[in-house]
Scaffold this active site. Structure first.
Site, PDB file in Angstrom:
ATOM      1  CG  HIS A  36      -1.870   1.132   1.277  1.00  0.00           C
ATOM      2  ND1 HIS A  36      -3.054   1.210   0.544  1.00  0.00           N
ATOM      3  CD2 HIS A  36      -1.664   1.952   1.727  1.00  0.00           C
ATOM      4  CE1 HIS A  36      -3.722   2.251   1.008  1.00  0.00           C
ATOM      5  NE2 HIS A  36      -2.885   2.891   1.728  1.00  0.00           N
ATOM      6  CG  MET A  40       0.309  11.169   2.548  1.00  0.00           C
ATOM      7  SD  MET A  40       0.310  11.476   4.354  1.00  0.00           S
ATOM      8  CE  MET A  40       0.295   9.779   4.959  1.00  0.00           C
ATOM      9  CG  MET A  72      -4.592   9.954   1.124  1.00  0.00           C
ATOM     10  SD  MET A  72      -3.728   9.383   2.736  1.00  0.00           S
ATOM     11  CE  MET A  72      -2.609   8.554   1.957  1.00  0.00           C
ATOM     12  CG  MET A 141     -10.036   6.978   4.254  1.00  0.00           C
ATOM     13  SD  MET A 141      -8.563   6.366   4.001  1.00  0.00           S
ATOM     14  CE  MET A 141      -7.445   6.701   5.384  1.00  0.00           C
ATOM     15  CG  ASP A 179      -5.573   3.280   4.945  1.00  0.00           C
ATOM     16  OD1 ASP A 179      -4.529   3.090   5.824  1.00  0.00           O
ATOM     17  OD2 ASP A 179      -5.071   4.072   3.948  1.00  0.00           O
TER      18      ASP A 179
HETATM   19  C1  DX5 Z   1      -2.832   7.403   6.522  1.00  0.00           C
HETATM   20  C2  DX5 Z   1      -2.609   6.321   5.529  1.00  0.00           C
HETATM   21  C3  DX5 Z   1      -2.426   4.927   6.220  1.00  0.00           C
HETATM   22  C4  DX5 Z   1      -1.807   4.865   7.126  1.00  0.00           C
HETATM   23  C5  DX5 Z   1      -1.785   3.593   7.914  1.00  0.00           C
HETATM   24  O1  DX5 Z   1      -3.167   8.582   5.902  1.00  0.00           O
HETATM   25  O2  DX5 Z   1      -3.515   6.462   4.475  1.00  0.00           O
HETATM   26  O3  DX5 Z   1      -2.346   4.144   5.093  1.00  0.00           O
HETATM   27  O4  DX5 Z   1      -0.461   5.452   7.082  1.00  0.00           O
HETATM   28  O5  DX5 Z   1      -0.923   3.401   8.787  1.00  0.00           O
HETATM   29  P1  DX5 Z   1      -1.390   3.043  10.449  1.00  0.00           P
HETATM   30  O6  DX5 Z   1      -1.667   1.549  10.237  1.00  0.00           O
HETATM   31  O7  DX5 Z   1      -0.426   3.268  11.341  1.00  0.00           O
HETATM   32  O8  DX5 Z   1      -2.839   3.751  10.852  1.00  0.00           O
HETATM   33 ZN    ZN Z   2      -3.373   4.736   2.875  1.00  0.00          ZN
END
Ligand code: DX5
Ligand code: ZN
Length: 230
Positions: A36, A40, A72, A141, A179
């Site tokens: 995954h 960002m 994102m 989410m 996620d």
């Molecule tokens: C957050 C991401 C996630 C996140 C998951 O914005 O989309 O993929 O990093 O990390 P954990 O499992 O630590 O919540």
């Molecule tokens: Zn993610």
């Protein structure tokens, strides 16, 4: 060559990206099904991660596993093609990130990738009624996107259940991904609610033994799945 003494002591700065390939290899060898890849942009979410060159570098490093790109970013339409060319297998955009959701999803499929749509915690599930014919996966989410290591939002449970029920009616083949904040302690409940694709960042990468952690995640999830078919 004249030798020269700098007033500045020498500093050697290995890029942490150099280790990304081996660490990805390690987590795949430990039993992960896919990677995954969180992108960002410090605009759609208040954090900055990495972009297309890093995915391309992982492919160049020899990583062949499915790459699941979670965009994102604002204006995802500007990145879809580059990510597909760099070797993404699935590309997920956020419903909240563009007025052109339908067009983006179609573009992702046209480029030969699986299409995903992420919904933030307060986005109505009803939007799926108008988009299911262009979707391979819905990402519910379970935190507010932007940072790893956050706590799972319990409101997500009924949303996963409702999304699964809605998709069972509209298009049962669409997968549900979750996620954020998923751990060994809650994966069974998440799977029992209807999720089938589980993102786990901190739980895996924060553990000493990736293989053991993934095996335990699988075991807990498997128990929940058996309960569903019993
Ligand atoms: C957050 C991401 C996630 C996140 C998951 O914005 O989309 O993929 O990093 O990390 P954990 O499992 O630590 O919540
Ligand atoms: Zn993610």
């Amino acid at each position: 060559m004249t030798s020269h003494t700098s007033r500045h002591p020498l500093r050697i700065a290995p890029s942490n990206l150099a280790q990304l390939g081996p660490d990805v290899e390690r987590v795949l060898a430990a039993g992960a099904d896919m990677i995954h890849f969180d992108v960002m942009d410090n605009c759609f979410v208040p954090n900055l991660s990495f972009g297309v060159p890093v995915l391309a570098a992982l492919r160049k490093h020899g990583i062949q596993a499915p790459m699941d790109v979670h965009l994102m970013v604002a204006q995802p339409e500007r990145l879809i093609e580059e990510f597909a060319e760099a070797g993404a297998n699935a590309i997920t955009i956020h419903y909240e990130s563009t007025p052109h959701v339908d067009r983006c999803l179609q573009r992702i499929r046209d480029l030969g990738c699986q299409s995903g749509l992420a919904l933030n915690i307060s986005t109505p599930l009803a939007v799926l009624e108008h988009l299911h014919d262009k979707l391979d996966m819905v990402l519910i989410m379970t935190i507010n996107p932007g940072f790893g290591g956050q706590s799972f939002l319990p409101l997500a449970y009924p949303r996963i259940q409702a999304a699964r029920a809605l998709l069972d009616r509209l298009a049962p083949g669409i997968r549900i991904q979750v996620d954020g904040g998923v751990k060994r302690s809650n994966i069974a409940a998440v799977v029992a609610a209807g999720a089938d694709t589980i993102v786990a960042g901190t739980e895996i990468f924060g553990s000493d033994d990736y293989q053991q952690t993934i095996a335990q995640l699988r075991a807990h999830a498997g128990q929940a799945q058996q309960g569903m078919t019993a």
